[in-house]
Structure formats: structure tokens, C-alpha cells
Motif scaffolding. Sequence first.
Motif, PDB file in Angstrom:
ATOM      1  N   SER A 386       0.809  -1.223   0.000  1.00 18.57           N
ATOM      2  CA  SER A 386       0.000   0.000   0.000  1.00 18.57           C
ATOM      3  C   SER A 386       0.839   1.268   0.000  1.00 18.57           C
ATOM      4  CB  SER A 386      -0.888   0.018   1.237  1.00 18.57           C
ATOM      5  OG  SER A 386      -0.084   0.308   2.370  1.00 18.57           O
ATOM      6  N   ALA A 388       2.323   4.720  -0.269  1.00 18.99           N
ATOM      7  CA  ALA A 388       1.573   5.939  -0.570  1.00 18.99           C
ATOM      8  C   ALA A 388       1.953   6.480  -1.943  1.00 18.99           C
ATOM      9  CB  ALA A 388       1.851   6.987   0.495  1.00 18.99           C
ATOM     10  N   VAL A 389       0.947   6.896  -2.708  1.00 20.04           N
ATOM     11  CA  VAL A 389       1.207   7.479  -4.024  1.00 20.04           C
ATOM     12  C   VAL A 389       0.816   8.945  -4.009  1.00 20.04           C
ATOM     13  CG1 VAL A 389       0.967   5.333  -5.298  1.00 20.04           C
ATOM     14  CG2 VAL A 389      -1.050   6.722  -4.845  1.00 20.04           C
ATOM     15  N   SER A 390       1.430   9.694  -4.874  1.00 18.97           N
ATOM     16  CA  SER A 390       1.171  11.132  -4.926  1.00 18.97           C
ATOM     17  C   SER A 390      -0.308  11.398  -5.172  1.00 18.97           C
ATOM     18  CB  SER A 390       1.999  11.760  -6.035  1.00 18.97           C
ATOM     19  OG  SER A 390       1.518  13.070  -6.259  1.00 18.97           O
ATOM     20  N   SER A 391      -0.786  12.480  -4.585  1.00 21.93           N
ATOM     21  CA  SER A 391      -2.189  12.837  -4.764  1.00 21.93           C
ATOM     22  C   SER A 391      -2.466  13.375  -6.164  1.00 21.93           C
ATOM     23  CB  SER A 391      -2.597  13.877  -3.723  1.00 21.93           C
ATOM     24  OG  SER A 391      -2.507  13.299  -2.447  1.00 21.93           O
TER      25      SER A 391
ATOM     26  N   SER B 291      -7.270  15.773   2.104  1.00 13.45           N
ATOM     27  CA  SER B 291      -6.232  15.919   1.085  1.00 13.45           C
ATOM     28  C   SER B 291      -6.565  17.078   0.144  1.00 13.45           C
ATOM     29  CB  SER B 291      -6.110  14.605   0.318  1.00 13.45           C
ATOM     30  OG  SER B 291      -5.429  14.807  -0.887  1.00 13.45           O
ATOM     31  N   ILE B 303       1.775  16.039  -1.235  1.00 15.71           N
ATOM     32  CA  ILE B 303       0.792  15.182  -0.564  1.00 15.71           C
ATOM     33  C   ILE B 303       0.753  13.817  -1.237  1.00 15.71           C
ATOM     34  CG2 ILE B 303      -1.622  15.002   0.149  1.00 15.71           C
ATOM     35  CD1 ILE B 303      -1.782  18.047  -0.243  1.00 15.71           C
ATOM     36  N   SER B 304       0.741  12.760  -0.442  1.00 15.24           N
ATOM     37  CA  SER B 304       0.549  11.429  -1.015  1.00 15.24           C
ATOM     38  C   SER B 304      -0.390  10.631  -0.119  1.00 15.24           C
ATOM     39  CB  SER B 304       1.894  10.715  -1.206  1.00 15.24           C
ATOM     40  OG  SER B 304       2.565  10.627   0.026  1.00 15.24           O
ATOM     41  N   GLN B 305      -0.957   9.576  -0.718  1.00 11.61           N
ATOM     42  CA  GLN B 305      -2.008   8.839  -0.018  1.00 11.61           C
ATOM     43  C   GLN B 305      -1.904   7.345  -0.246  1.00 11.61           C
ATOM     44  OE1 GLN B 305      -5.124  11.641  -1.580  1.00 11.61           O
ATOM     45  NE2 GLN B 305      -6.395  10.330  -0.275  1.00 11.61           N
ATOM     46  N   SER B 306      -2.363   6.582   0.729  1.00  9.38           N
ATOM     47  CA  SER B 306      -2.596   5.159   0.517  1.00  9.38           C
ATOM     48  C   SER B 306      -3.938   4.880   1.196  1.00  9.38           C
ATOM     49  CB  SER B 306      -1.461   4.334   1.157  1.00  9.38           C
ATOM     50  OG  SER B 306      -1.734   4.093   2.519  1.00  9.38           O
ATOM     51  N   TYR B 308      -4.445   3.570   3.810  1.00  8.47           N
ATOM     52  CA  TYR B 308      -4.311   3.602   5.261  1.00  8.47           C
ATOM     53  C   TYR B 308      -3.881   4.949   5.812  1.00  8.47           C
ATOM     54  CZ  TYR B 308      -4.275  -1.372   4.361  1.00  8.47           C
ATOM     55  OH  TYR B 308      -4.598  -2.628   3.934  1.00  8.47           O
ATOM     56  N   LEU B 309      -3.442   5.847   4.953  1.00  8.08           N
ATOM     57  CA  LEU B 309      -2.871   7.085   5.494  1.00  8.08           C
ATOM     58  C   LEU B 309      -2.820   8.193   4.460  1.00  8.08           C
ATOM     59  CD1 LEU B 309       0.155   7.079   4.114  1.00  8.08           C
ATOM     60  CD2 LEU B 309       0.633   5.476   5.932  1.00  8.08           C
ATOM     61  N   LEU B 310      -2.586   9.388   4.986  1.00  4.79           N
ATOM     62  CA  LEU B 310      -2.346  10.562   4.148  1.00  4.79           C
ATOM     63  C   LEU B 310      -1.047  11.169   4.644  1.00  4.79           C
ATOM     64  CD1 LEU B 310      -3.497  12.768   2.153  1.00  4.79           C
ATOM     65  CD2 LEU B 310      -4.450  13.852   4.165  1.00  4.79           C
ATOM     66  N   LYS B 311      -0.137  11.450   3.708  1.00  5.80           N
ATOM     67  CA  LYS B 311       1.171  12.002   4.095  1.00  5.80           C
ATOM     68  C   LYS B 311       1.318  13.373   3.482  1.00  5.80           C
ATOM     69  CE  LYS B 311       4.348   8.106   4.064  1.00  5.80           C
ATOM     70  NZ  LYS B 311       5.597   7.565   3.557  1.00  5.80           N
ATOM     71  N   GLU B 318       7.628  15.800   7.793  1.00  2.76           N
ATOM     72  CA  GLU B 318       6.579  15.009   7.142  1.00  2.76           C
ATOM     73  C   GLU B 318       5.537  14.604   8.167  1.00  2.76           C
ATOM     74  OE1 GLU B 318       6.865  11.761   3.806  1.00  2.76           O
ATOM     75  OE2 GLU B 318       7.152  10.793   5.750  1.00  2.76           O
ATOM     76  N   VAL B 320       2.146  12.286   8.873  1.00  2.00           N
ATOM     77  CA  VAL B 320       1.359  11.150   8.399  1.00  2.00           C
ATOM     78  C   VAL B 320       0.085  11.094   9.243  1.00  2.00           C
ATOM     79  CG1 VAL B 320       1.360   8.666   7.970  1.00  2.00           C
ATOM     80  CG2 VAL B 320       3.521   9.923   7.931  1.00  2.00           C
ATOM     81  N   PHE B 322      -3.577   9.189  10.026  1.00  2.00           N
ATOM     82  CA  PHE B 322      -4.304   7.931   9.890  1.00  2.00           C
ATOM     83  C   PHE B 322      -5.806   8.209  10.035  1.00  2.00           C
ATOM     84  CE2 PHE B 322      -0.053   7.219  11.343  1.00  2.00           C
ATOM     85  CZ  PHE B 322       0.391   6.191  10.529  1.00  2.00           C
ATOM     86  N   LEU B 328       1.587  11.094  12.942  1.00  2.00           N
ATOM     87  CA  LEU B 328       3.008  11.063  13.286  1.00  2.00           C
ATOM     88  C   LEU B 328       3.646  12.238  12.572  1.00  2.00           C
ATOM     89  CD1 LEU B 328       3.679   7.257  12.634  1.00  2.00           C
ATOM     90  CD2 LEU B 328       3.432   8.356  14.865  1.00  2.00           C
ATOM     91  N   PHE B 330       7.213  13.462  11.561  1.00  2.00           N
ATOM     92  CA  PHE B 330       8.633  13.082  11.496  1.00  2.00           C
ATOM     93  C   PHE B 330       9.473  14.342  11.296  1.00  2.00           C
ATOM     94  CE2 PHE B 330       6.484   9.172  10.420  1.00  2.00           C
ATOM     95  CZ  PHE B 330       7.227   8.229  11.119  1.00  2.00           C
TER      96      PHE B 330
END
Lengths: 393, 348
Positions: A386, A388-391, B291, B303-306, B308-311, B318, B320, B322, B328, B330
Motif C-alpha cells: 500500500s 503511498a502514491v502522490s495525490s 487531502s 501530498i501522497s495517499q494510501s 491507510y494514510l495521508l502524508k 513530514e 502522516v 491515519f 506522526l 517526522f
Amino acid sequence: MIYLDNAATSFPKPSEVYGEMDEFFRERAANPGRAGYRLSTEAEKGIEMTRKALAGLFGASEPQRLVFTLNATDAINMAIKGLLNPGDHVITTTLEHNAVTRPLNSLERQGVITVTRVRPSPQGFLDPGDIKRAITHKTRLVALVHASNVLGTVQPIGDVGRLARERDLLFLVDAAQSAGLWPVNVEEQCIDLLAFTGHKSLFGPPGTGGLYVGGRVELRPWREGGTGVDSQNPVQPEDMPFRLEGGTPNFVGLAGLKAGVEFVSRTGTDKIRRHGQALTSQLLHALGDDTRFTLYGPPPEAEVGGGPATSPILSLNIRGMEPQVVGTILDESFGIAVRSGLHCAPGTHKEIGSFPQGTVRISPGFFNTGDDIAQVALALKEIASSTAVSSRQ
Amino acid sequence: MKTERYLRQILFHPIGKEGQRRLAESSAVVVGCGAIGSTTASLLVRSGIGYLRVIDRDVLEESNLQRQELFDEEDLREGLPKALAAEKRLRRINSAIRVEGIAADLNPTNAETLLRDAQVILDGTDNFETRLLLNDYALKTGTPWIYSACLGSQALLMDILPGKTLCLRCLVDSVPLPGSLPTCETAGILAPAAKLIASIQTTEALKILTNHPEALISGLVNIDLWKGSFQKVDTQTAPSPTCPACQKGEYEFLNAKGFSLTTTLCGSNAVQITPGGNAENGAKIDLVALSLRLQSALGVDNISQSPYLLKFRLKGREMVIFPDGRALLFGTQDTSLARTLYSQYVGL
């Protein structure tokens, strides 16, 4: 919730531990040894039974030399600070928990002692020969962790103990991770100081632990106060355990610890350990071929004395992900509790290349099942997929 | 007391000499020294209040200068915490006032120390959690406080008088779900709207401190300067009979139960923020919506996403997030910075 952080504290406890503490606290929790009334005597008897049960577990023929402490850290501080004198040299390892590392570092920085830190093999095992080579004419103590709390690797304490005894050195073993899980015998393994905690594999509550002080050792007490005996004495009595046990003990916790130790004795350390090892091995096999994971510590086939040489602890990382992020996802999205970070053992992470971010540590306990492990393996694989990929879509 | 300096205010009849004397003997605490807090602090010091304490956890940033009137470019170069820069400036404005700037993150551990002796508490915060903490303290000690908030061109205000009016908790059940509301960092803020509400806030404080309860505004003031709408909502002024805080005396923010937990993580150079309350209810943040809000403030490439999370990357760090609101950060071990960035970009 699946709890896989038993190396931090075992959870849940056997039901008799809860039952014993509740019953003891409600019915019999008078202050032990402070009065002659029946309840007080019973409370004292309860403590002595716990002491006896632990002395039996560790092969100590003089139970009164086993003193109760708050935890392993307390016991280790009591040993190190009560023993070492200016000019002493100590041999320890880079695998130690901060409970050993910090008291030694602090005495070293104050210029009281000198310290040699022996490094393990890349897999996390110590060579007793390296300890032998580090001995100088000033060496007084060898301080060694029995089972690493990061890698689970178990050190040959018997070999090191016999070596220390031959050279007339004192031997301190940090058994926080091993007591209740591995055979420990202070006499056969020549252990002079054995520090343990009650709340991990002995299934007791937090706030319990102890230090066995062998007959060759005299410790300066660092906590002085009431003992309920010899009160006319202006200073701490010489007799053990009173010498090192000032103040009202955590007798409710010790009642729980006794129930935990009885559970361990009844079940058998071998059975408890093999259950955990089987679970760790299952997880290792589930993840072993997956290149997205970095697994730390020895391969599953590593053996010592005809059995697996590790405690049920597996440290890992998912490549490209911070362990804290993995730990939070496991908790948040999968309801799985594991520990991420350095586990208070920065030296170990430097050895295995996981400093400073640490690892995800999975430590199954006696009450976990194969199904729990199957679920954590599946969750870890899903998380690994999973990234993370860029938005920007 | 020098009357010359305050002559115009003394000439204003409801205050008069007696009001001015009372003011000189009174004390107030401003919590949060941003757009609202710095205007309020400046006005109170000019008015001749006896003692003013200003609490703020942040260091001045360039983007603060657009609206925070106590600070200028020299303060920015000095890199002082805002509380200390404010103290210096306020003393220059009026050297007769006892001013104390406290660079600290107000939380359940220190609230009772830092808010002690306040005769009125002025809200200059940027998050609901701290407001609910102020609300608890105010109720427990019987201290009046003035809720104020500003976002975009909209500004809100309400006087909260323990035992007399409803409290903030009567209006909201709990802290809004993190990440569910826009913040100044994601939706912007118009300086005049903040200054207008700070002016009303200071006026309300003057009424309290000069003993003119009859003149206080009852109900919620809701102004939108851009739309030109000025409203006073009188719908509810009595306490809610089921309010846990003012009716049952359960101070969940002051006793730490409902408050977020911010801890430095073992190992990584990182801080974890666990919001209070909502996670237990199983509430989840809409990470996609968050986001989108963050994209305008931070740029999509940060910005990136999965699932399970947004970074997102922010000032060399950075964060993160949930779905249950945990985060978190960092790149720091500074817990108050973590709370600041969390409340600015996610919202507490």
C-alpha cells in the motif's frame, strides 16, 4: 484486538493471576511483617511463598537471597550501584537494554568505572571467547542480557558464567526477557546476580520483579528504611532479604506473581517457549521469501543446545516505510498491537543496521494462536502493498 | 494611577474614574497570541488593565505578519517565541502594566497554573480542544471567558459566564473530528475580521472588569465581513440540562481524559499526536476531503495517499495522518510544534 507485544508485557495473564490478586487484596492484604496479628502473618507468609516459588524456579538454594524489586530495571540498578567501586572494570555487550546500559554509562561518565562493550555476531549471538579476551586485572563484573529484547537471541549464559567464576569475576544476568521462558539456574550457570521482572514471561503484574544476590556478593543497600524486624538497629540490618528490602513491599502484586510463577511451573517453561517459538517460526516462514520485508535476527534454523536459539520475538521492517507508520496502521486498520521503535536497546539497532528508526517488533505470547499470526502476516503483506502514491492523479 | 493617559476612556461615562480604577486592579489572560490574541492584548494594555498574561506556544513566522499586529519584521529576524516578542512589544506600548509572556503549550497539566488568578480569560486559540480546556477551567473556578474565533471573513464570539450563561460544551458534544473542519491554514483568514472580533472581545472584557454585566452581549455573535452580515443569535442562552461540563461537573478536558495526547516516539525523530475522544467512538476522518483541503495550502506534489494514510510534507517535516485522527510528525521531537502543525493543518 490481537495483542502481539508480549516482550513489553505479557497480556492477558492467566486467569488465576487476576483471581489471586483480587481475592488477596480484598481478603488478606494486611501489612506483612509489621504486626503479629493473623492477617499480617498471612500476608508475610504469602510473600515468602512467592520468594520460595521463584527461588525454586531459578535453582537458588537460599530463598532469602532473592529480594523483591519494582522491576528488572530496579534490580539492575540495585546490583550495579550497590556493587561497583571506583576503578572497577565491567564487561558488557552492545545487545543490552538501557536498564543495563544507562547505569553503566552513567558510572563511566562520572569516571567511577571503565566499561568494555563486546559486540555480537551479525546474527546477534555473543562469543564467550570475546568476553574472555576483554578481561583485565581490574575487571570486577560481567553484565549480560540473557535474551535480546529486539532479536530474541539467547546468549550462552552458562558458558559465560563458568568463565567468570573461573576468573573470579562476578556475573550479572538480565533475565527480563527470559525468566519463565528459558531454564535459568543460578547455581549451574554460575550466576551471582540475577535480575528479573514479574510482568513478562512470569505472568505477574507490573511493579513486581526481583534480584537474586548470590553468596559471593555483598551489595550496599540503595534503599534503606523499615523492615519490620530489627527495628532497634540504627542502620539497615545485615540479614537478607531485609538488607535490600526497605519499605512496604508490593505484596498484592507479589500474590499475583506467585500465581503467575505457579502457572509457569505447572505448564513448563519448555512448553510455553515452544508455543511462542512455533508462532514466530510460522511468521518467519510466511514473510521470509517476501523481499519487501527486512527480517532481523538469526534464520529459523539457528539452534543452540538442540533447539531454536531465539525467544518468541521477531523484529522486521517493511522497506521504504517507517516502523512507526507500520505499527500505527496495524493498530488502526487491523486491530493488531505491536511495538515500533528502538525498544530501549539502541545498541542492538546499531548492530543490525536499524538505527535510529528502529523496527516493528512482533512478540507472540502463550495465549496467541496460529490464527493470530496468519492475520498479522496477511496484514503486513497488505500494508507492504500500500505504498503511498502522490495525490496528483 | 495616571488619569491623563486614560482621560478619553474615563470620559466615556459607563467606565468613568471608578471603572478605570477597577481596571487598574484587574487581571486577564490571553490564550493564543495570533490575529485575535495580539489585538486583544494590545487593546487591553492600552486600556490600563493591571496585569496581563499572554500564553502562546509558537515561534513567529512570516505569514503571521499579515494580521498579527504585535509583531513586525524585526521580531521575525530575532526568531523569538511569540509570547516573548509580545511581552516586549506590550511593555513598550504601556510600561505601567505588568505584562507576562509565557511561551508554553496550554494543556491539562499546566492549565491550572497558567490560568490562575485570571479575572477573565480571552480566547485567542486556533483549536476547539484548547477552548474546551479553557471552558473546563472557567467552570471549575467560576472565571468568565470569551469565546472568539475567526476563519476567512467570518468571526464568532460568545461571552461565557459560569453559572449564568450556557458554556461551550452545551453547544458541542465533543471536539469536532480532526480533519473535518477548515482551518486558517487551509481556508485563509482576513485580518480585519479577526481585528473586529478582537475589538468586540476586548469591549466585553472591559465590561466584565469594570463591573457592567448588564451591558454584556447575550448569545452568539456571528459576523461575516465580506458578505456584510452582522447577526446575534439568541436561540439558546440557558445551559443545556444535559451538559456534562456545566451541569454535571465532568471536566473531561481539564482532567486529560478528552484531551489529545502528544508524545515523542522512541527511535525516530518523531512525535505522535493522538486526538482525544473521537477514536473511541470509531469516527473516521475523510482523508480524501482533507487531502483536497491541504492541496491548496501545500501544493499537490507535497501530498501522497494510501488506503491507510495521508502524508504531507510541511516545512521540512513530514506528517502522516491515519483515518482515526492519529498522526506522526517526522523530523522533530518538539511536542508543542507537533500540536501546532496538527491544529493548523488537520484541526483539533
